[in-house]
Structure formats: C-alpha cells, structure tokens
Motif scaffolding. Structure first.
Motif, PDB file in Angstrom:
ATOM      1  N   THR A  21      50.282 103.185  39.730  1.00  0.00           N
ATOM      2  CA  THR A  21      51.731 103.454  39.728  1.00  0.00           C
ATOM      3  C   THR A  21      52.154 104.471  40.772  1.00  0.00           C
ATOM      4  OG1 THR A  21      51.629 105.260  38.108  1.00  0.00           O
ATOM      5  CG2 THR A  21      51.806 103.008  37.240  1.00  0.00           C
ATOM      6  N   GLY A  22      51.209 105.280  41.270  1.00  0.00           N
ATOM      7  CA  GLY A  22      51.557 106.295  42.257  1.00  0.00           C
ATOM      8  C   GLY A  22      52.315 107.475  41.686  1.00  0.00           C
ATOM      9  N   LEU A  23      52.293 107.659  40.367  1.00  0.00           N
ATOM     10  CA  LEU A  23      52.989 108.794  39.763  1.00  0.00           C
ATOM     11  C   LEU A  23      52.345 110.101  40.199  1.00  0.00           C
ATOM     12  CD1 LEU A  23      54.386 106.647  38.001  1.00  0.00           C
ATOM     13  CD2 LEU A  23      54.053 108.164  36.039  1.00  0.00           C
ATOM     14  N   ARG A  24      53.172 111.107  40.391  1.00  0.00           N
ATOM     15  CA  ARG A  24      52.680 112.450  40.686  1.00  0.00           C
ATOM     16  C   ARG A  24      52.030 113.024  39.422  1.00  0.00           C
ATOM     17  NH1 ARG A  24      57.941 111.924  42.797  1.00  0.00           N
ATOM     18  NH2 ARG A  24      58.106 112.220  45.070  1.00  0.00           N
ATOM     19  N   ALA A  25      51.191 114.045  39.604  1.00  0.00           N
ATOM     20  CA  ALA A  25      50.518 114.664  38.457  1.00  0.00           C
ATOM     21  C   ALA A  25      51.535 115.206  37.457  1.00  0.00           C
ATOM     22  CB  ALA A  25      49.594 115.783  38.934  1.00  0.00           C
ATOM     23  N   SER A  26      52.614 115.806  37.953  1.00  0.00           N
ATOM     24  CA  SER A  26      53.639 116.350  37.059  1.00  0.00           C
ATOM     25  C   SER A  26      54.323 115.243  36.264  1.00  0.00           C
ATOM     26  CB  SER A  26      54.683 117.133  37.864  1.00  0.00           C
ATOM     27  OG  SER A  26      55.336 116.291  38.802  1.00  0.00           O
ATOM     28  N   GLU A  27      54.452 114.067  36.887  1.00  0.00           N
ATOM     29  CA  GLU A  27      55.092 112.931  36.216  1.00  0.00           C
ATOM     30  C   GLU A  27      54.155 112.293  35.198  1.00  0.00           C
ATOM     31  OE1 GLU A  27      57.907 111.847  40.078  1.00  0.00           O
ATOM     32  OE2 GLU A  27      56.045 110.756  39.734  1.00  0.00           O
ATOM     33  N   LEU A  28      52.870 112.267  35.503  1.00  0.00           N
ATOM     34  CA  LEU A  28      51.881 111.768  34.545  1.00  0.00           C
ATOM     35  C   LEU A  28      51.847 112.666  33.318  1.00  0.00           C
ATOM     36  CD1 LEU A  28      48.981 110.956  37.026  1.00  0.00           C
ATOM     37  CD2 LEU A  28      50.157 109.270  35.604  1.00  0.00           C
ATOM     38  N   ARG A  29      51.882 113.971  33.534  1.00  0.00           N
ATOM     39  CA  ARG A  29      51.808 114.919  32.424  1.00  0.00           C
ATOM     40  C   ARG A  29      53.083 114.909  31.582  1.00  0.00           C
ATOM     41  NH1 ARG A  29      51.998 119.504  35.357  1.00  0.00           N
ATOM     42  NH2 ARG A  29      51.642 120.827  33.533  1.00  0.00           N
ATOM     43  N   GLY A  30      54.185 114.470  32.162  1.00  0.00           N
ATOM     44  CA  GLY A  30      55.449 114.439  31.423  1.00  0.00           C
ATOM     45  C   GLY A  30      55.842 113.054  30.925  1.00  0.00           C
ATOM     46  N   LEU A  31      55.013 112.049  31.208  1.00  0.00           N
ATOM     47  CA  LEU A  31      55.351 110.670  30.842  1.00  0.00           C
ATOM     48  C   LEU A  31      55.365 110.497  29.324  1.00  0.00           C
ATOM     49  CD1 LEU A  31      55.868 107.782  31.942  1.00  0.00           C
ATOM     50  CD2 LEU A  31      53.385 107.405  31.771  1.00  0.00           C
ATOM     51  N   ARG A  32      56.409 109.818  28.814  1.00  0.00           N
ATOM     52  CA  ARG A  32      56.546 109.559  27.373  1.00  0.00           C
ATOM     53  C   ARG A  32      56.297 108.081  27.077  1.00  0.00           C
ATOM     54  NH1 ARG A  32      62.633 111.439  26.660  1.00  0.00           N
ATOM     55  NH2 ARG A  32      62.718 109.825  28.264  1.00  0.00           N
ATOM     56  N   TRP A  33      55.860 107.826  25.864  1.00  0.00           N
ATOM     57  CA  TRP A  33      55.694 106.426  25.450  1.00  0.00           C
ATOM     58  C   TRP A  33      57.032 105.702  25.455  1.00  0.00           C
ATOM     59  CZ3 TRP A  33      51.322 104.259  25.897  1.00  0.00           C
ATOM     60  CH2 TRP A  33      50.137 104.916  25.623  1.00  0.00           C
ATOM     61  N   ALA A  34      58.113 106.433  25.226  1.00  0.00           N
ATOM     62  CA  ALA A  34      59.445 105.820  25.234  1.00  0.00           C
ATOM     63  C   ALA A  34      59.795 105.263  26.606  1.00  0.00           C
ATOM     64  CB  ALA A  34      60.495 106.846  24.811  1.00  0.00           C
ATOM     65  N   ASP A  35      59.089 105.741  27.651  1.00  0.00           N
ATOM     66  CA  ASP A  35      59.368 105.285  29.012  1.00  0.00           C
ATOM     67  C   ASP A  35      58.398 104.207  29.483  1.00  0.00           C
ATOM     68  OD1 ASP A  35      61.528 107.074  29.346  1.00  0.00           O
ATOM     69  OD2 ASP A  35      60.124 108.708  29.743  1.00  0.00           O
ATOM     70  N   VAL A  36      57.534 103.758  28.570  1.00  0.00           N
ATOM     71  CA  VAL A  36      56.616 102.659  28.879  1.00  0.00           C
ATOM     72  C   VAL A  36      57.119 101.409  28.158  1.00  0.00           C
ATOM     73  CG1 VAL A  36      54.237 101.822  28.776  1.00  0.00           C
ATOM     74  CG2 VAL A  36      54.687 104.264  29.105  1.00  0.00           C
TER      75      VAL A  36
ATOM     76  N   GLN B 168      61.276 112.271  33.321  1.00  0.00           N
ATOM     77  CA  GLN B 168      61.020 113.698  33.193  1.00  0.00           C
ATOM     78  C   GLN B 168      59.671 114.031  33.820  1.00  0.00           C
ATOM     79  OE1 GLN B 168      60.940 114.630  28.950  1.00  0.00           O
ATOM     80  NE2 GLN B 168      58.785 114.117  28.809  1.00  0.00           N
ATOM     81  N   ARG B 169      59.404 115.305  33.951  1.00  0.00           N
ATOM     82  CA  ARG B 169      58.142 115.783  34.506  1.00  0.00           C
ATOM     83  C   ARG B 169      57.774 117.094  33.840  1.00  0.00           C
ATOM     84  NH1 ARG B 169      59.102 119.833  38.260  1.00  0.00           N
ATOM     85  NH2 ARG B 169      57.188 119.434  39.433  1.00  0.00           N
ATOM     86  N   ALA B 170      56.518 117.506  33.996  1.00  0.00           N
ATOM     87  CA  ALA B 170      56.059 118.784  33.459  1.00  0.00           C
ATOM     88  C   ALA B 170      55.742 119.715  34.621  1.00  0.00           C
ATOM     89  CB  ALA B 170      54.820 118.575  32.599  1.00  0.00           C
ATOM     90  N   ASP B 171      56.271 120.939  34.592  1.00  0.00           N
ATOM     91  CA  ASP B 171      56.014 121.863  35.696  1.00  0.00           C
ATOM     92  C   ASP B 171      54.691 122.593  35.500  1.00  0.00           C
ATOM     93  OD1 ASP B 171      56.400 123.916  33.866  1.00  0.00           O
ATOM     94  OD2 ASP B 171      58.369 124.490  34.624  1.00  0.00           O
ATOM     95  N   LYS B 172      54.376 123.528  36.394  1.00  0.00           N
ATOM     96  CA  LYS B 172      53.092 124.227  36.355  1.00  0.00           C
ATOM     97  C   LYS B 172      52.946 125.099  35.121  1.00  0.00           C
ATOM     98  CE  LYS B 172      52.523 127.676  39.185  1.00  0.00           C
ATOM     99  NZ  LYS B 172      52.455 128.481  40.439  1.00  0.00           N
ATOM    100  N   PHE B 173      54.074 125.410  34.462  1.00  0.00           N
ATOM    101  CA  PHE B 173      54.036 126.222  33.251  1.00  0.00           C
ATOM    102  C   PHE B 173      54.062 125.363  31.987  1.00  0.00           C
ATOM    103  CE2 PHE B 173      56.062 128.765  36.581  1.00  0.00           C
ATOM    104  CZ  PHE B 173      55.233 129.863  36.600  1.00  0.00           C
ATOM    105  N   CYS B 174      53.869 124.047  32.175  1.00  0.00           N
ATOM    106  CA  CYS B 174      53.847 123.080  31.065  1.00  0.00           C
ATOM    107  C   CYS B 174      55.205 122.939  30.386  1.00  0.00           C
ATOM    108  CB  CYS B 174      52.775 123.441  30.026  1.00  0.00           C
ATOM    109  SG  CYS B 174      51.084 123.334  30.663  1.00  0.00           S
ATOM    110  N   GLN B 175      56.267 123.226  31.135  1.00  0.00           N
ATOM    111  CA  GLN B 175      57.611 123.022  30.622  1.00  0.00           C
ATOM    112  C   GLN B 175      58.137 121.664  31.071  1.00  0.00           C
ATOM    113  OE1 GLN B 175      59.302 125.300  28.563  1.00  0.00           O
ATOM    114  NE2 GLN B 175      57.265 126.232  28.537  1.00  0.00           N
ATOM    115  N   LEU B 176      58.690 120.910  30.146  1.00  0.00           N
ATOM    116  CA  LEU B 176      59.236 119.597  30.474  1.00  0.00           C
ATOM    117  C   LEU B 176      60.656 119.727  31.003  1.00  0.00           C
ATOM    118  CD1 LEU B 176      57.973 117.597  27.362  1.00  0.00           C
ATOM    119  CD2 LEU B 176      57.095 117.451  29.696  1.00  0.00           C
TER     120      LEU B 176
END
Length: 386
Positions: A201-216, A227-235
């Motif tokens: 899919t080419g998703l960025r690491a932040s996008e992989l970490r923030g990916l929800r089942w609702a978006d699959v 959405q995405r997750a930043d370096k502080f694990c905030q969505l």
C-alpha cells in the motif's frame, strides 16, 4: 516633514567625526532620528521608511523586536493552531540551534536581505546544505508571521534560497524482490500483516500505526487513510489534505488482514496494528526491535566494520546493521506501481503526495523507459520519412 542633515563633532580622542541624521515622524506622529555614516544610505533608508509610514507598517528600531523574539511568536502561533508536538519540537530546535545563535539578536527593523545572505554563509560553514535549507525556510516563516502581525514591512528571507546539488540528495534505497520476499517469509505471525501492508500500500509508518479497522473495507478491497500517529503516539489527522486517500488492495492482502483481524490485539481505538495492549505502537520499538530484528533474521543486514575488521559482540558474533528503514517499503511499493505502468496521477494520489512534481522529484529516475523511448522515436522517424 522628514529631513536629512549633516552632523559634525569631535570625539573624546580629538578626532573629527561626520554623520548624516534622518529626522522624521513615525506613523503615530512621534519624532524619530536615525543616523548613517553615508548620505546615500540615509537617502535610501528615508525613501523606504517614508513609504512604510504611509502604509502603516513602519517600526522604529527602538520599538522593534529581535529575530529571537519573532521565533517565539512564530512557535506560539503554531501551538495555537494545534500543530503536532513533533512539529513544534522541530520548530523549536531550528530556532534554538540554528537561527538564534547566529542572528537572534538582530532587530527585525534592521534585518535586510544581504544580512540574511550572510546568515546563510555562516550556516554553511558548520552545517550541511540540507540543514541550512531548513533553517532558512524556518526564518522565512518566522518573518512571514511577523509581517502578518505588522511587525515588519517585508519578508527579506522570502527570496533567499539555498541551492542543493543533486549529488547531495539522499538516494532512494529500494529493496529488491528477493529481499521483500525474504522479509515476508521470515516475519512472525504478528509482524507479517504489517510488512505486507507496508509493501503493498505504500503507507507511511505513522499511517500504519494510526490505521483503524474502520478504514479497511474488505468488500471494496480498499484501505483509506484518515488519521496517523505521531512520534509521541498521539493520533491525529494526516499532515496535509493529500494525506487523506483511498488505496486499492489485492486479494492476498485482503486475506492476510482478515486472518489478522481475528487474532489481533483489541483496543478502544480499533487499530489494525496496535501494541500488545491495543494502544498505539511506539515507532522506535517498531523500528529498532521489530523491523531491524526482522532484517537480521532475513539476512538483510551487513557486518559493522571497524579498522578493517568486522566488529564483534560480547559473544564473539559479528555486529550486524540492517540495510533499510521502514520507509524503504514505501519506496518498494511505489517502484512496483511504476513498473506496472500506474500513471502519475494515480501514483501521486495513492502515495499521498501533495503534487505530481513531488512524485517526479522522488521517483523520476524510475519513470524512464529506454525501450519505450526507442519505439516512440522509431515510429516518429517512420512517420516523418515515410
């Protein structure tokens, strides 16, 4: 009415001194003075100041803030706009480490384009061109915010550029097909779905970490990035409008994700790739403990060489360094799409790039097609020559 008059005096050492004094009134009507050693400098300054006064943008030196203070205003404005913690941290580092030490004490009213150019020269003496480029861009944004608030009449850093040689651009490292297969084959049951999703899919690491089942969407066979997750694990939302996108996925990935959903850790946020407690996965842990370890297991690592010999650990084994970061899987996906003839518009959309030009800048070297070029030229020659 503004005037320029010659001022002469004798210094305490008995030296004869001469200067040119500009006598004018600012926008509030207050009388101001500014001294120059040369008359032509006084003339030039008065012409500019008179126009600024007429436009209501003139700031006397005595009332002007410094570049360092303007940096604080810029950062505070970014915080008030809800910028991510990681972004604010980057802004603060640029201001504290690269701008303030060299030009922070300069008043905005005295800042000129030549002074910004000199600032660039100082940066280049001790910093890379890439870091210099970032610092100058940050200064331009600082001055842009100051201009928006009426603290300066113009942004003198806006037109200053740092030319970066193509030789200095980081080379895009793309894993080969055999390496990608090795990663998938050696990944454990928990890591394999994430690796497959990153590659396909080419998703960025932040996008992989923030990916929800609702978006699959298994029925439509798509994954949406919302959405995405930043370096502080905030969505939070993607960093740009282009980050919002929907990417088609194949049957193999649909099957892998369906199986993973049945046994993946569950959490309140409904994340596809959470940590063991169901929360946001820490990027450092994902990279260093999981992805680096996977590469060493899969043979995608090279020995660390010291003094011409492999470095050994406490047990006498070679210390290995992984070849790739997680972002390399995004490059591999883009490479695969390009080789399959995906057009630039789709490529740009699926990757979440802000423009087609950005895709060309990153992957332009992969877009060449010597065989196709030859066929087109031969066809054109045949048409022209009959």
């Amino acid at each position: 009415m503004a005037t320029i008059r010659k001022r002469e005096w004798t210094s305490p050492k008995g030296e004869e001194k001469t200067a040119w004094l500009v006598d004018y009134r600012d926008g509030s009507g207050a009388r101001r003075f500014k001294q120059f050693s040369r008359k032509k400098d006084a003339d030039a300054w008065l012409t500019s100041a008179a126009w600024q006064v007429s436009q209501g943008t003139h700031t006397p030196d005595s009332q002007s803030i410094t570049v360092a203070q303007a940096c604080d205003i810029w950062i505070a404005a970014a915080e008030s706009k809800g910028r991510e913690r990681g972004t604010i941290q980057q802004y603060r580092q640029l201001a504290d480490l690269h701008i303030a030490p060299l030009i922070g004490a300069e008043k905005l009213s005295r800042l000129t384009q030549p002074k910004v150019a000199a600032f660039v020269d100082k940066l280049l003496e001790a910093r890379s061109r890439d870091m210099t480029h970032k610092a100058v861009r940050a200064l331009a944004r600082v001055l842009g915010e100051a201009q928006r608030r009426g603290l300066i009449a113009q942004n003198v850093a806006a037109g200053v550029k740092v030319e970066r040689s193509s030789r200095e651009k980081a080379k895009v490292e793309i894993p080969g097909k055999d390496e990608l297969r090795a990663l998938i084959e050696h990944a454990d049951a928990d890591m394999k779905p994430l690796v497959m999703t990153a590659i396909l899919t080419g998703l960025r690491a932040s996008e992989l970490r923030g990916l929800r089942w609702a978006d699959v969407d298994f029925k439509a066979a798509t994954i949406s990035v919302n959405q995405r997750a930043d370096k502080f694990c905030q969505l939070g939302p993607p960093k740009s409008k282009a980050g919002y996108r929907t990417i088609p996925i194949g049957a193999a990935l649909v099957k892998a994700l369906k199986e993973w959903k049945l046994r993946s850790p569950k959490g309140e946020q409904g994340l596809v790739f959470p940590n063991r407690q169901g929360g946001v996965q820490d990027y450092g842990n994902l990279l260093r403990r999981r992805f680096y370890g996977l590469q060493i297991e899969a043979g995608l690592a090279d020995p660390v060489i010291e003094k011409g010999k492999p470095k050994l650990d406490d047990k006498g084994r070679p210390v290995m360094t992984p070849r790739y970061g997680i972002h390399a899987l995004r490059h591999a996906c883009a490479s695969g799409w390009i080789k399959q003839g995906v057009d630039l518009k789709r490529l740009t959309t699926w990757l979440g790039h802000s423009s087609v030009q950005m895709s060309i800048d990153v992957y332009g070297h992969l877009l060449s097609d010597p065989d196709g070029d030859a066929a087109l030229v031969n066809a054109a020659h045949a048409e022209l020559l009959g």
